[in-house]
Design a protein around this motif. Structure first.
Motif, PDB file in Angstrom:
ATOM      1  N   THR A 146      13.717  71.385  77.901  1.00 45.43           N
ATOM      2  CA  THR A 146      13.433  70.300  76.954  1.00 45.43           C
ATOM      3  C   THR A 146      12.146  70.533  76.187  1.00 45.43           C
ATOM      4  O   THR A 146      12.022  70.101  75.047  1.00 45.43           O
ATOM      5  CB  THR A 146      13.297  68.942  77.676  1.00 45.43           C
ATOM      6  N   GLY A 147      11.162  71.145  76.832  1.00 41.51           N
ATOM      7  CA  GLY A 147       9.853  71.284  76.187  1.00 41.51           C
ATOM      8  C   GLY A 147       9.127  69.952  76.084  1.00 41.51           C
ATOM      9  O   GLY A 147       8.092  69.847  75.418  1.00 41.51           O
ATOM     10  N   ASP A 198      19.447  74.097  75.933  1.00 47.50           N
ATOM     11  CA  ASP A 198      18.655  73.080  75.224  1.00 47.50           C
ATOM     12  C   ASP A 198      17.530  73.777  74.453  1.00 47.50           C
ATOM     13  O   ASP A 198      17.333  73.521  73.252  1.00 47.50           O
ATOM     14  CB  ASP A 198      18.088  72.068  76.233  1.00 47.50           C
ATOM     15  N   ALA A 199      16.816  74.675  75.148  1.00 45.55           N
ATOM     16  CA  ALA A 199      15.730  75.413  74.473  1.00 45.55           C
ATOM     17  C   ALA A 199      16.278  76.193  73.275  1.00 45.55           C
ATOM     18  O   ALA A 199      15.685  76.195  72.191  1.00 45.55           O
ATOM     19  CB  ALA A 199      15.055  76.360  75.463  1.00 45.55           C
ATOM     20  N   ALA A 251      10.988  77.424  76.061  1.00 43.23           N
ATOM     21  CA  ALA A 251      11.181  75.972  76.073  1.00 43.23           C
ATOM     22  C   ALA A 251      10.021  75.263  75.375  1.00 43.23           C
ATOM     23  O   ALA A 251      10.231  74.363  74.552  1.00 43.23           O
ATOM     24  CB  ALA A 251      11.332  75.470  77.511  1.00 43.23           C
ATOM     25  N   LEU A 252       8.810  75.682  75.687  1.00 43.71           N
ATOM     26  CA  LEU A 252       7.634  75.105  75.008  1.00 43.71           C
ATOM     27  C   LEU A 252       7.717  75.357  73.506  1.00 43.71           C
ATOM     28  O   LEU A 252       7.360  74.520  72.698  1.00 43.71           O
ATOM     29  CB  LEU A 252       6.340  75.777  75.457  1.00 43.71           C
ATOM     30  N   MET A 253       8.172  76.567  73.181  1.00 45.25           N
ATOM     31  CA  MET A 253       8.209  76.959  71.769  1.00 45.25           C
ATOM     32  C   MET A 253       9.258  76.142  71.005  1.00 45.25           C
ATOM     33  O   MET A 253       9.022  75.723  69.873  1.00 45.25           O
ATOM     34  CB  MET A 253       8.505  78.456  71.665  1.00 45.25           C
ATOM     35  N   GLY A 254      10.403  75.911  71.644  1.00 40.45           N
ATOM     36  CA  GLY A 254      11.450  75.114  70.988  1.00 40.45           C
ATOM     37  C   GLY A 254      10.938  73.729  70.636  1.00 40.45           C
ATOM     38  O   GLY A 254      11.119  73.241  69.515  1.00 40.45           O
ATOM     39  N   ALA A 255      10.253  73.105  71.597  1.00 41.23           N
ATOM     40  CA  ALA A 255       9.765  71.751  71.349  1.00 41.23           C
ATOM     41  C   ALA A 255       8.626  71.745  70.345  1.00 41.23           C
ATOM     42  O   ALA A 255       8.441  70.781  69.602  1.00 41.23           O
ATOM     43  CB  ALA A 255       9.330  71.110  72.664  1.00 41.23           C
ATOM     44  N   THR A 256       7.849  72.827  70.323  1.00 42.48           N
ATOM     45  CA  THR A 256       6.787  72.932  69.316  1.00 42.48           C
ATOM     46  C   THR A 256       7.421  73.052  67.925  1.00 42.48           C
ATOM     47  O   THR A 256       6.990  72.408  66.981  1.00 42.48           O
ATOM     48  CB  THR A 256       5.928  74.190  69.587  1.00 42.48           C
TER      49      THR A 256
END
Ligand code: NAD
Ligand code: FE2
Length: 384
Positions: A146-147, A198-199, A251-256
């Motif tokens: 999800t991020g 999700d990512a 995942a962090l990158m997707g949410a960013t």
């Protein structure tokens, strides 16, 4: 060229770094944290070991684990009550998107007097909140998808209407993230795959979204490459820490990246998740190729560039085929039927999809006709 760009919170990334949690709490000024996680995770070693390390360090930590998947607002309300009863001054949001989102929402709602739906991500509604009353959050993700750990929003289900609503405030962004890939090794295969998709959907939808945001585009492209290369590795060997770390970064990158926008994958997946309680990421995985096809005219050149960056032949078809092959290899349901979704609420789902906040980012206008068409393609597995 004009845009608002925001960049994420401080991240301590690396295997074993959950050990720094007591010190991280000090760094953000939390003395008596409430650890919020979901009902499934609470009894697993990953959570119990974390509680133990906190207690061994002398941290007076409370626990709230009454959190369901696709969490309803009632989970947030109960958590706020627990936080107040325990006199906590901050939150450790611990878990997958469900635990993280509820933890963030508890820290946000603890000091508010208005109901949660007054802070839905609509216009400037977030300015209604008393910003000074928002408690600090340290986020510790245990899934790579999800991020939410770097996001400024919380996805909460409104049970009255069966809709997923986005609650937004800039200060809901955690002050600090501990991204420790070792925490993700115990995920069941289904969750590893679902969260990975999700990512991937975040990266691809952000990359496809209309709007000028080259920073997000760069992050989304590298995030896409990381998922394509590392998701098969973590499924083949759940203990591959390097690949787990790459997934956690993706995942962090997707949410960013998705502050640029999301699109029809999420527009459709949100109502399906809210009505049928399916796993969010797995639902995205099912919809992804159909949405790429529906958006093809608007994104053909962009997808060719993304394919080239990912080491594929530079064409839309090569990229689509890579996604289809990955889905098949990892057992993502190819159709809504495989996901056990009936067709009888098709029109209603299409209407809800159009109203979803992700819709604005889709590179072609998502109206009810197109949302219905994508639903039909996904129901029947039609790739044209
Ligand atoms: N805030 C955001 O920006 C954002 C973005 C995307 C999705 N979401 C939301 O996040 C939720 C989905 O989150 P998710 O996909 O991470 O799943 P989840 O948090 O619902 O967790 C799924 C299951 O995996 C288990 N689990 C989690 N980590 C585990 C681990 N390390 N070992 C063993 N079991 C583990 C949980 O107990 C749960 O049963 C949805 O509600 C979705 O709408 C939020
Ligand atoms: Fe998502």
């Amino acid at each position: 060229m004009r845009a608002n760009w925001n960049y994420p919170t401080a991240v301590r990334f690396g295997a074993g770094r959950v050990a720094e949690l007591p010190e991280a709490l000090k760094a953000v000024g939390i003395v008596k944290p409430l650890l919020v996680t979901d009902a499934g995770l609470v009894n697993l070693p990953v959570t119990q070991d974390t509680l133990k390390l906190l207690r061994n360090a002398g941290v007076e930590v409370g626990l709230f684990a009454d959190v369901k998947q696709n969490p309803p607002a009632a989970n947030v309300e109960a958590g706020v009550a627990a936080l107040k009863a325990g006199g906590h001054d901050g939150v450790i949001a611990f878990g997958g998107g469900s635990g993280l989102d509820v933890g963030k929402a508890i820290a946000f709602m603890a000091g508010q007097t208005r109901p949660i739906w007054d802070f839905e991500d609509i216009g400037d509604w977030w300015t209604r909140a008393d910003a000074k009353a928002i408690l600090p959050i340290v986020a510790v993700p245990t899934t790579a998808g999800t991020g939410s750990e770097v996001g400024r929003a919380s996805v909460v289900t409104d049970e009255a209407t069966h809709t997923k609503k986005i609650i937004f405030h800039p200060l809901m962004q955690p002050k600090l993230v501990i991204a420790d890939p070792e925490l993700t090794v115990g995920m069941p295969r289904f969750i590893t795959v679902g969260t990975g998709f999700d990512a991937l959907a975040h990266c691809i939808e952000a990359y496809s979204a209309a709007g000028f945001h080259p920073l997000a585009d760069g992050i989304a492209a590298e995030g896409t490459r990381l998922v394509l290369e590392n998701l098969p590795r973590v499924v083949a060997d759940p203990n591959d820490i390097e690949a787990r770390g790459n997934m956690m970064a993706a995942a962090l990158m997707g949410a960013t990246a998705f502050q640029k926008g999301l699109g029809a994958v999420h527009s459709l997946s949100h109502p399906i998740g809210a009505v049928y309680d399916t796993h969010h990421g797995m639902t995205n995985g099912t919809f992804l190729p159909y949405v790429l096809i529906a958006n093809r005219n608007a994104i053909e050149a962009r997808m060719a560039r993304l394919a080239a960056y990912c080491g594929l032949p530079p064409s839309f078809d090569a990229f689509l085929n890579a996604i289809l092959a990955l889905r098949e290899k990892l057992g993502v349901p190819h159709t809504l039927r495989d996901l056990k979704i009936p067709a009888d609420r098709r029109d209603e789902i299409a209407t809800m999809a159009v109203a979803d906040p992700s819709t604005g980012g889709n590179p072609v206008t998502l109206d009810e006709k197109l949302a219905g068409r994508i639903f039909d393609m996904a129901m029947e597995g039609r790739l044209a």
